[in-house]
Each structure stands twice: as C-alpha cells, then as structure tokens.
Write a protein that holds these residues in place. Structure first.
Motif, PDB file in Angstrom:
ATOM      1  N   LEU A  76       0.830  -1.209   0.000  1.00  0.00           N
ATOM      2  CA  LEU A  76       0.000   0.000   0.000  1.00  0.00           C
ATOM      3  C   LEU A  76       0.866   1.261   0.000  1.00  0.00           C
ATOM      4  N   LEU A  77       1.946   1.209   0.758  1.00  0.00           N
ATOM      5  CA  LEU A  77       2.855   2.366   0.749  1.00  0.00           C
ATOM      6  C   LEU A  77       3.418   2.588  -0.655  1.00  0.00           C
ATOM      7  N   ARG A  78       3.856   1.509  -1.280  1.00  0.00           N
ATOM      8  CA  ARG A  78       4.402   1.639  -2.640  1.00  0.00           C
ATOM      9  C   ARG A  78       3.381   2.259  -3.578  1.00  0.00           C
ATOM     10  N   GLY A 130      -4.702   7.465  -5.449  1.00  0.00           N
ATOM     11  CA  GLY A 130      -4.074   6.267  -5.986  1.00  0.00           C
ATOM     12  C   GLY A 130      -4.528   5.035  -5.223  1.00  0.00           C
ATOM     13  N   LEU A 131      -5.070   5.275  -4.026  1.00  0.00           N
ATOM     14  CA  LEU A 131      -5.614   4.160  -3.249  1.00  0.00           C
ATOM     15  C   LEU A 131      -7.139   4.257  -3.230  1.00  0.00           C
ATOM     16  N   SER A 132      -7.782   3.115  -3.254  1.00  0.00           N
ATOM     17  CA  SER A 132      -9.229   3.101  -3.079  1.00  0.00           C
ATOM     18  C   SER A 132      -9.551   3.447  -1.624  1.00  0.00           C
ATOM     19  N   GLU A 145      -8.474   0.625   0.494  1.00  0.00           N
ATOM     20  CA  GLU A 145      -7.012   0.559   0.631  1.00  0.00           C
ATOM     21  C   GLU A 145      -6.495   1.652   1.564  1.00  0.00           C
ATOM     22  N   GLY A 146      -7.065   2.840   1.439  1.00  0.00           N
ATOM     23  CA  GLY A 146      -6.656   3.917   2.328  1.00  0.00           C
ATOM     24  C   GLY A 146      -6.923   3.558   3.784  1.00  0.00           C
ATOM     25  N   GLY A 147      -8.079   2.964   4.025  1.00  0.00           N
ATOM     26  CA  GLY A 147      -8.399   2.541   5.389  1.00  0.00           C
ATOM     27  C   GLY A 147      -7.464   1.460   5.877  1.00  0.00           C
TER      28      GLY A 147
END
Lengths: 152, 152
Positions: free
Chosen positions: A133-135, B121-123, B126-128
DNA sequence: TACTGATAGTCAGCATACTGAGCAATATCG
DNA sequence: CGATATTGCTCAGTATGCTGACTATCAGTA
C-alpha cells in the motif's frame, strides 16, 4: 473533530520517526555510525559506480540540495570518493571506496534486522500489505514532492 | 541485493516526504504559512487548554526539545500564548489565541483536502487498510523512539 | 528539614529536508 | 556562431528531529 490517528500525514510522521530510531539503534549496536540516508546513498553509489549527484538524488528521491551534505559526510568518513567528471565539468562522479564496501557488507545484517523490527506487531501478511500500500500511494504521489524518484 | 522498495524504512521516508509536500502545498494555496508540526501542536493546544509543553509533546509524540522551537514559532505568529504556570514554576501553560482559533478554523478544509490527496491512488478501502496497518505498527513500536506517544 | 532523585524547560551541536538564489558549464536553436 | 535555456552543484536561510548536557524546580524520604 478529527483525531490525529485519522490523519495519514500524522501516521506517516510517526512511522518514519520509529523507523529512523530503530535503524539508528540497530546500526549503532553493530558498532557503526551511519544514518538511514547515508546508508541508502552508499548502497546506491555501490550499485551505480561513477554516477553523478543528481542521478543519485533521483534514484533515492532526495532533494539535490540535501545530497551535497550527505555526500560531504560520506566523503568525510572515507566511504565515498567524489571527483570531477571528465565528460561534464559541472558534474561530480561518485565512487565507493574499499572502506565503504567493507562497511556496507558488515552493516547489512543490522539494516535487515532493523527493517524487521519496524514491522514488529504486524504479521508477515500484514507487513507485506503495508509495504504494497505504501508503494502504491508513493507511486501515485511521486510528482508531488520536490524530490521525486527518477529512474536511471 | 535488496531493493529500496523492499525496505519499510525507505517507504516510510518517501511517504512522509510526500505527505509533508502535499500538506504545505494545500495549506499554502489556502493562504496560510503553517507546517504540519505547527498545525498538530496548535490543534492539540486548542483541545487541551492550559497544558504544559511536556504533555503537548507526549500527545503528539514529539521530542521535548523540538517542542520548544515549535511553540516559539506559534507564539511568534501570534497563534499561541505561553505563560508560566502558577502551580509549577518549571512549567509553561499554553493557550490558543483568538487569532490561532481563527487560523485553525479557516485552515481545516485545506488540511482535510491534503489528507485526501496523500492517499490518491488508493481506493477508500485501501486507504483505510493503510491507516489501520500504520496504526498497528506504530502502536507496537511506540516505545522505540525517544518521543513516544503519551496519553493525557 | 536536608538530601536525593525526578521533572520541565532550554541550549548547543549535528543531520535531514526544503525554498530560493546563484555560478559555471553544457545544450539547443535561430 | 551566438543568444538563450537548461543543467549540475552549491550556498544561505529556515524548520524539523535527535543526543546530551544544564538549570531550576518539585517531590519523596531519611
């Protein structure tokens, strides 16, 4: 009122803070005096002999003004050589010294142990997820900082 | 040879770097000159009127030596008042000023927009997940840095 | 009460990081 | 070729963050 713990920026700072502390502790216990930034620079110089400072900066996403001081200190410690490029008289070519190579080799176990320790509290799967996720977030935000990652 | 992208420490630094850049850009566009650290301190002072500097440091996991300069600058900007405590003559009590309150109120939209942008860039899921994993890693490593989080 | 230890804050020194400016050298284009 | 733009690097200034040391004060105890 949003809590700090709901702010990705705050969490980023905290995680980085812990990561640096763990790195310095592990490396210090191993008897070395090298910061995370110096380590990344040294490893990148070794992997790309003769590269110039701007390229080095791009490969590890440092600001070019920061690199000057970091390389200063690596040279000071005798781990790196900085000499004028023959092709481009503006540029400086960087090389790792034998001493630098020796240091890198001996310091590697401590560095890897530090990477483990940063993720303690997470399962292997969770650690992998965090890194993925960081990437992904980093890739999407790469151009937002003054020092984006640049491929060679 | 381990790549930088496999090192949680490196990823932590990159994410933090982007987070700070995004914060400063959003806040700057809104017409304010406040760093992430200053914002966190100011918000915490507002939420805990009269707290001393060590408590403030603990609540947001700063080193106590860093707080001195941060509060200096908040006072300089007229956002915070620092006065000697009557109960303990070693301590300084911190209060937010009206100007500080006004600034906090007006800056909040920019801060929240910055938090969004860091995760682009994250859903949403994914952010959570990222925030949950960061919180877990941070909780496990809290005591490893010189400036751990301390509850009030 | 006197001693001892702990605590609040500051300071000096060092190492990231960034902004903005500047210099020297190279690249590009009319 | 010459003017212009770009690039590599450095520097001054500012803001985190840390280590270690120091002062002033407070708290607990002999």
């Amino acid at each position: 009122m949003k809590d700090n713990n709901d702010m990705p920026g705050h969490l980023a700072r905290r995680f980085q803070q812990i990561a640096v502390a763990v790195f310095l502790a592990e490396v210090g216990e191993a008897g070395f005096d090298l910061t995370p930034v110096q380590y990344a620079a040294l490893a990148t110089i070794k992997a790309n002999p003769g590269l110039d400072q701007v390229t080095l900066a791009g490969l590890i996403a440092y600001d070019r003004t920061t690199i000057t001081g970091v390389v200063d200190r690596l040279v000071q410690k005798g781990l790196t050589e900085r000499r004028a490029s023959s092709r481009d008289r503006r540029a400086r070519e960087l090389e790792i010294t034998d001493e630098g190579r020796r240091t890198l080799r001996k310091i590697t176990p401590a560095v890897e142990s530090a990477q483990q320790k940063m993720l303690r509290g997470l399962s292997a799967k969770e650690g992998g997820d965090l890194m993925r996720l960081l990437r992904k977030a980093i890739a999407a935000g790469n151009e937002l900082s003054r020092a984006p990652l640049r491929e060679a």
